[in-house]
Design an enzyme around this catalytic site. Structure first.
Site, short mmCIF file in Angstrom:
data_model
loop_
_atom_site.label_atom_id
_atom_site.label_comp_id
_atom_site.label_asym_id
_atom_site.label_seq_id
_atom_site.Cartn_x
_atom_site.Cartn_y
_atom_site.Cartn_z
N ASP A 1 0.81 -1.22 0.00
CA ASP A 1 0.00 0.00 0.00
C ASP A 1 0.85 1.27 0.00
OD1 ASP A 1 -2.20 -1.65 0.06
OD2 ASP A 1 -2.50 -1.49 2.21
N ALA A 2 2.07 1.16 -0.51
CA ALA A 2 2.96 2.32 -0.46
C ALA A 2 3.41 2.78 -1.84
CB ALA A 2 4.18 1.99 0.39
#
Lengths: 284, 284, 284, 284
Positions: free
Chosen positions: D228-229
């Site tokens: 999720d980065a």
């Protein structure tokens, strides 16, 4: 979702309405899970919606109706109670464009929106295969532009046969005759592809492009006999700029249309919309 | 902020415009920090805005004008170049309501927006003390409702004396005479308290309340001689519901008005707004 | 605005609460103009806010308190009643940035928000002249970075002397000591310049720019002893893109911050915010 | 839509890039219909996207590549040119939830988004019938929770066999192995059901409900090996309040997810997204 009853009331405002209604419910053990009140300051008309757990009441809606009637009489209420376990019968009407219809069918088949679809009506045959895949009857009722009346007789008959209580115009592009509109008050839901009252009538995105607005929108409203002038249930907008041609506004608008229609229909199905003086109270 | 020049061009579209302009700038070492192009597909008209670092060019805007003129001639350009170090002279006009004026004055005194305010004009004296605290001259030019012409002569003179290049109607509630509008094309900025073209004219929030819309808005536009029909620069909306009376819409609308006016004025001051066929291209 | 009383209640949910409260109000002729209920499904805790016309009740709040107490006891209520005619005493705290403070002062002096400002506290002297123009005392309480305690003692004393019931941190950039936070539960309102829980702590716009988010926001929350972790009252966002540097996010964020803070403070002043389990119920 | 070429360039910024590129295009008669430039002020890296009418150029993309190469060399460009007539090959991956997949299939079958779908991959068999109705192969690749590697080998093989250039994780609920993420840089598009960087990881709506936020959101981003980065392409939010349980946030969130994913995918398919330093430049 737990089964519940929805009690919807409107009447002239006076002291004691809430006390009388809530005392009635409490004395029968009714468990209120949602409550909304509103008084229109102009007309001093009072509106109310209560959601009560079905299991908390010792009797069904029919008996509720009988027992509650004296209170309703005392305050001059217009009122009804519905059962969340009983689905509305919603006839969907469309033309050639699929975006609103597809969106509603998705929400229906996934169970997100609870309602029955006795049939889909259309003046074109384009969407038949998709609708029928869902196991829903599809009636193609063509429009003869030299004699539209035959079409509307067929529409009217199909709605009656379907025992519809709600009709959704999901980008159905014909103007319904006044008589039909009046037969289903606050029951025919339209999605208009502009932010009403801007751009009434045909080709609103082209009107919007012409005027150079910086936001375009969509309006979900109940149909009355006056074109695009019925009570507004829900609206929304999306930003556009000089890059967006009228064709691109059509594309961007589709997403707003389907969202606004889905929200408006949800409010309607959950008995959240009350109509008063051509305006809506939406207990969202 | 670093000093820069803004080159703004419009002309009939053809192959080679960008190449000619960018080659001219590159051959003089010009460093482009922002670039926007757009061609209107209907009229095939081309629009362009370049921001160039002032220090990167070996000559000032005056010489740029001379040297660039042959290119401008070749393509039939309407064009200008401005210097971010030279502030616009903006006359603010207001009536009794302070929200837009206060907001602009905050942005001015904090340096968020760069412009000069030679004076504030108003048909009422209410806002004098606040304006004068900022060290800005305040002229009270009353309106005699039996003879409005005298007022507009005074307004016109005050604007001329102020050598204004921009006039902002910050909830100034009078309709300017057509002649004055035409004298300052694309230079008089109004904030209208509705989402145009809905609710043209007086008391738009009351019209909105009457119609039962679910969003209200504000529109920043250039003033032309036709009421509320000039090119739209910026718009925005805010959600309302049945709880919101017309009075509350007035309150909610104030916040939208001041934001929309501030954004519109910023675009204007930064030469981001080009007008074409009663619409704007906003290179935001 | 008509004078009214606001009755705010929370207690374990059970059948009969609304009936008991509304019967009490009705039997004294109380005219309810606004009503909200809510039951938290997890904790089965019930929340309620009634607005009653002051003139419709035959006794003042003090007597209401005595008479209502038996009902409150029966249901184990935490409750209070306030009088819209009695202003809250709100101490504003700021640092060097003026945007939130200016915005609140505008809303205060225009009467849009009803509250008293006994004083403004700041660790800098920059905003003195503007605050004092409003006739509001301004106390400059500097921070010695080697001994912050002295500052907080001065702050604490000033708040106590002002008999404040609400403290607004209008971009006051210091972290209040835990002890002070605990002394004013649900009474210290902060505006944090990010969409919490993203970007807790210092320089959130620079964090946002670093992460490349496409929306930035602001959060109005009650201050607790844990940094940026108190109950959220209101939030909003604004769209950004790759063009927007961290500095421009600071500019765009200012407008969101002041709007979100103003909305949050309004909810608080109108007794619309109830706190439960580090979350808020906002009867907006 | 008219066929066009899209020229996408990034390189260190210096004077003359735009001049060189636009001169090259102009000398071959190229008609530019869209143009975007941007320089990242931190890294002084320059980004550019031009859309040129295919018919206006006397040679196809292959020859463009050869002829343009000297300019690209001179400025150290990373660059490519694509043909709007050549569809991307996009493998869709899903799990049990249909909303994002249904939405993308609607946009695909209506022609709103132009791309090819060689197959749909899922770790469940639920969506097979709907996908196959569209004539698209559906591969059920189950996950053995004690040995996930076999699943990812099958996924990797299926993607390779499909000759996919883009993979869309349309609510596919597994975390891809780092090796697979690295093999398709800026080519795997995920929709995360929160407003990142808030609520990374599992059950973000429940995290949001727990924290009591007033807006929930969704994030479309390129997948990198860090959960999720990856670079964010698009985000949006929707308002919630205390009434909305985590389950209702799931429902409300679905609409945001599908809109954000559709917008992000459109930007990607139209070559509008450039990645730099874990951030995106989106020439929307």
């Amino acid at each position: 979702m737990e089964r519940s009853y929805r009690l919807v009331i409107s009447c002239p405002d006076e002291v004691g309405i809430v006390a009388a209604v809530s005392a009635f419910i409490a004395q029968h053990g009714g468990w209120i899970t949602e409550a909304h009140h509103y008084t229109d300051p102009g007309s001093q008309w009072f509106f109310m919606r209560y959601v009560v757990r079905a299991q908390s009441l010792p009797f069904p809606p029919a008996e509720f109706r009988t027992r509650f009637e004296p209170i309703a009489m005392r305050f001059g209420m217009q009122w009804y109670i519905t059962d969340s376990g009983m689905n509305r019968r919603v006839v969907l009407m469309a033309s050639k464009q699929a975006h609103c219809l597809s969106d509603l069918l998705y929400r229906w088949r996934s169970g997100e929106l609870q309602f029955d679809i006795p049939c889909v009506l259309s003046n074109h045959d384009d969407l038949r295969r998709y609708v029928e895949w869902h196991g829903i009857p599809y009636f193609h009722l063509p429009v003869d532009s030299t004699d539209k009346e035959a079409h509307f007789v067929a529409v009217s008959d199909a709605i009656a046969s379907a025992r519809a209580d709600t009709i959704v115009l999901a980008r159905y592009m014909q103007i319904l005759p006044a008589e039909l509109c009046q037969r289903y008050p606050a029951s025919i839901i339209n999605i208009h592809h502009s932010f009403l009252p801007s751009f009434i009538g045909a080709r609103p995105y082209h009107q919007a492009s012409e005027r150079g607005v910086k936001l375009i929108g969509a309006t979900c409203h109940y149909v009355t006999s006056e074109l695009d002038a019925g009570p507004i249930i829900e609206q929304d907008v999306v930003r556009v700029n000089h890059h967006n041609t009228a064709e691109e506004m059509v594309r961007l608008g589709r997403d707003v249309e389907k969202m606004v229609l889905a929200r408006g229909l949800r409010y309607h199905l959950e008995d959240r919309v009350l109509v008063h003086d051509n305006k809506t109270i939406v207990f969202a």
